[in-house]
Write an enzyme that holds these catalytic residues in place. Structure first.
Site, mmCIF file in Angstrom:
data_model
loop_
_atom_site.group_PDB
_atom_site.id
_atom_site.type_symbol
_atom_site.label_atom_id
_atom_site.label_comp_id
_atom_site.label_asym_id
_atom_site.label_seq_id
_atom_site.Cartn_x
_atom_site.Cartn_y
_atom_site.Cartn_z
ATOM 1 N N GLU A 185 -9.961 -41.816 11.914
ATOM 2 C CA GLU A 185 -9.957 -40.502 11.248
ATOM 3 C C GLU A 185 -11.369 -40.121 10.778
ATOM 4 O OE1 GLU A 185 -6.963 -40.635 8.085
ATOM 5 O OE2 GLU A 185 -5.646 -39.575 9.453
ATOM 6 N N GLU A 263 -0.143 -42.061 14.541
ATOM 7 C CA GLU A 263 0.405 -42.479 13.255
ATOM 8 C C GLU A 263 1.487 -41.492 12.843
ATOM 9 O OE1 GLU A 263 -2.414 -43.231 10.152
ATOM 10 O OE2 GLU A 263 -3.826 -44.206 11.485
#
Ligand SMILES: CCCCNC(=S)N1C[C@H](O)[C@@H](O)[C@@H](O)[C@H]1CO
Length: 647
Positions: A185, A263
């Protein structure tokens, strides 16, 4: 051990076998952009994956958890590699015991699961400093997660050790790793340093070759800075997010190829002092089914959360410093104790609509054990053991030094000074600039005065005679794992002020508490120069046998305040009964010695002990006690708990 080379077979057999088995040179996992799918060995392949972090599960339980994941219908397991778990000091590497990443890879193979590996270097994961080693901060001006030469030098050194060891495990080399994530991320990090990402991509390519699929993962708002040409772009989002909008955004970066949610949140993390997080089964299964109908590949984060043993929890900064709890149950399909939950069966049912699910029942929940109440005895004040806790003696400095400056990574450090004047009226003690990182337990001549806490409690009042000893025990509650665009140093970051006086001339005692508990206890303090009535940081312990074959259990500490627990020298993690929402600590059965042998439990209570220093082992977890009341559960699990007191 890496996958073995083919056995040397009698010459007549080998040609036959090579016709039957996909050889390393025909094994492949690639993106088929023409048909928006993956291909495994040339055949269409969609993964339904789950996250399990080996670093949150004792090694002896890895096979059990992976088997349950496979039986749930998953075909891939996804996990991070925390750099700080494997390189505790610069140039010192640990891949042993529960840190044996390669044994875990082998267990995944045995469970018939392929692997998606996420080696970082930053992993977030609610793990201490997001997986980055705290020793990086010994260069205080280092710019983490950027092309800062000091940071890149450490990253290169680490990956030049790790990635060559990963190479044989790549799928096309005969192993089980089908893809590898670069960073984590990165688009959510303010630096947005594209040369850093390019450096990582080049490093991974140079050490892993050009066949392995490298990818990135970002939330929808992070795709711009987190994605990189040459790395396959994936997203992450949960059941409540707008899947159509987010996958639509993803298509701007990957116009063709399989949609991937790396995710998909099956639950969520918990912070000390906040309500327990859950995600409903219908919400989770509805989103999963919709993604599978789209042909997307999905990784469910977490499928089994496990535990932040020891000091390994991380923290977030959302308005204030929020440490993550010891339990990483995550309301995941497999509970912290490894038990299948209704959420698992609901997910398994969805998966079965799209691909084969292994036949046969899932194991039933493991046996649980109750024990106690047990009465603990006082071993002594923490201050009574300074010689054992800091055998090399204190470091002197005019101004207080950080944990990082004295090479203390986890746990606790004692800061000591002496009053240069008598303070005959209650006088304010405080630390400027919110400089207590993270909690401070203050004693004058060994008598507990109270607590200072980052963001929460900025001052207390005390008195003392000239020459009195002022002790400030600092607790590192876990370094920020997300949201911090600056380094999270620990300790007294500024000199405390007493009244109008800036306190100087400090002795720093980095404390090796785990060594004391493991190697010296039981031991009576050499001198008990402190008042007998225990106050402030004190050690309590007892021993206990298991009377039958035993089982997993949950340590319950009614009336205790906050501290650390060890069982047979294993650091079980932090408790914070007074703050919750977690009230019990998971105790895996393998930590306990079998029937008859004596197990030792040791507590470091940092604040106040209950009138009766008792603990219990329950047959169920308590992770959501929002009312922070304490109960004594009678031994029969059927009965309702009796309320002792409320906070
Ligand atoms: C408050 C959220 C903290 C940021 N973390 C987020 S969004 N997540 C994404 C992150 O990649 C993962 O490692 C986990 O940290 C997960 C939350 O469990």
């Amino acid at each position: 051990m890496a996958p073995k080379k083919p056995l040397c077979l009698p010459s007549l057999l080998l040609p036959l076998l090579t016709l039957l088995l996909p050889q390393a040179d025909t094994r492949s996992f690639v993106v088929d952009r023409d048909h928006n799918r993956f291909l495994l060995d040339g055949a269409p392949f969609r993964y339904v994956s789950g996250s399990l972090h080996y670093f949150r599960v004792p090694r002896v339980l890895w096979a059990d958890r992976l088997f349950k994941m496979r039986m749930s219908g998953l075909n891939v397991v996804q996990f991070y590699v925390p750099w700080n778990y494997h390189e505790p000091e610069p140039g010192v590497y640990n891949f042993n015991g529960s840190r044996d990443l390669f044994a875990f890879l082998q267990e995944a193979t045995l469970a018939n699961l392929l692997v998606i590996l996420r080696p970082g270097p930053y992993i977030c994961a609610e793990w201490e400093m997001g997986g980055l080693p705290a020793w990086l901060l010994r260069k205080p001006k280092i710019h983490l997660r950027t092309s800062d030469p000091d940071f890149l030098a450490a990253v290169d050194s680490w990956f030049k050790v790790l990635l060559p060891r990963i190479y044989p495990w790549l799928y096309h080399n005969g192993g089980n790793i089908i893809s590898i994530q670069v960073e984590n991320e990165y688009g959510s990090y303010r630096a947005c340093d594209v040369s850093y990402m390019r450096h990582l991509a080049g490093l991974f390519r140079s050490l892993l070759g050009d066949k392995i699929l490298l990818f990135t993962t970002d939330g929808p708002e992070g795709l711009k800075c987190g994605s990189l040409q040459g790395l396959y772009t994936t997203v992450d989002f949960g059941p409540a997010d707008n899947m159509t909008k987010i996958f639509g955004l993803l298509r701007k970066y990957e116009p063709r190829g399989p949609l991937v949610n790396s995710e998909y949140y099956t639950g969520w993390l918990d912070y000390w002092g906040q309500n327990h997080s859950t995600r409903s089964i219908p919400a989770v299964t509805k989103g999963l089914e919709k993604m599978l109908k789209l042909g997307a590949s999905v990784n469910m984060y977490m499928f089994h959360g496990g535990t932040n043993f020891g000091y390994w929890n991380g923290a977030d900064e959302k308005g204030r410093f929020l440490p993550i709890t010891t339990s990483y149950d995550y309301d995941a399909p497999i509970s912290e104790a490894g038990d299948p939950t209704p959420k698992l069966f609901a997910i398994r049912n969805v998966i079965s609509k799209f691909q084969e699910v292994p036949l046969g029942p899932l194991p039933t929940p493991s046996p649980k054990m109750t024990l106690g109440p047990l009465t603990l005895h006082l071993d002594g004040n923490l201050l009574d053991f300074l010689d054992f806790l800091c055998p090399q003696g204190p470091i002197h400095s005019v101004l207080p030094m950080t944990f990082e400056a004295v090479n203390q990574v986890h746990g606790y450090m004692l800061y000591r000074t002496y009053l240069t004047d008598t303070v005959s009226e209650p006088t304010q003690l405080w630390v400027p600039n919110n400089g207590v990182h993270d909690r401070a337990y203050v004693m004058v001549d060994g008598v507990f005065q109270g607590v200072l806490e980052r963001n929460m409690k900025h001052n207390l009042f005390l008195m003392g005679k000239i020459g009195a000893t002022l002790d400030v025990l600092l607790e590192n509650m876990g370094r920020l794992s997300f949201g911090s665009n600056s380094s999270d140093f620990k300790g007294l970051l500024q000199p405390p002020i007493l009244g109008q006086t800036v306190l100087t001339q400090w002795l720093m005692f980095p404390l090796k508490v785990d060594n004391l508990v493991k190697e010296w206890f039981p031991i009576q303090p050499l001198k008990s120069s402190h008042p007998q009535t225990p106050s402030g940081p004190t050690f309590y312990s007892t021993t206990f046998p298991i009377l039958n074959s035993g089982g997993d259990t949950f340590l319950f500490l009614p009336g205790w305040t906050k501290g650390q627990v060890w069982i047979n020298g294993f650091n079980l993690g932090r408790y914070w009964t007074k703050r919750g929402p977690q009230q019990t600590l998971y105790v895996p059965r393998p930590l306990l010695f079998p029937r008859g042998a004596h197990n030792r439990i040791t507590l470091l209570e940092l604040e106040n002990v209950p009138p009766q220093p008792q603990i219990q082992f329950l047959d169920r977890p308590i992770l959501n006690s929002t009312k922070h009341r304490t109960y004594i559960y009678s031994l029969s699990s059927a009965s309702e708990p009796m309320e002792l007191s409320g906070h």
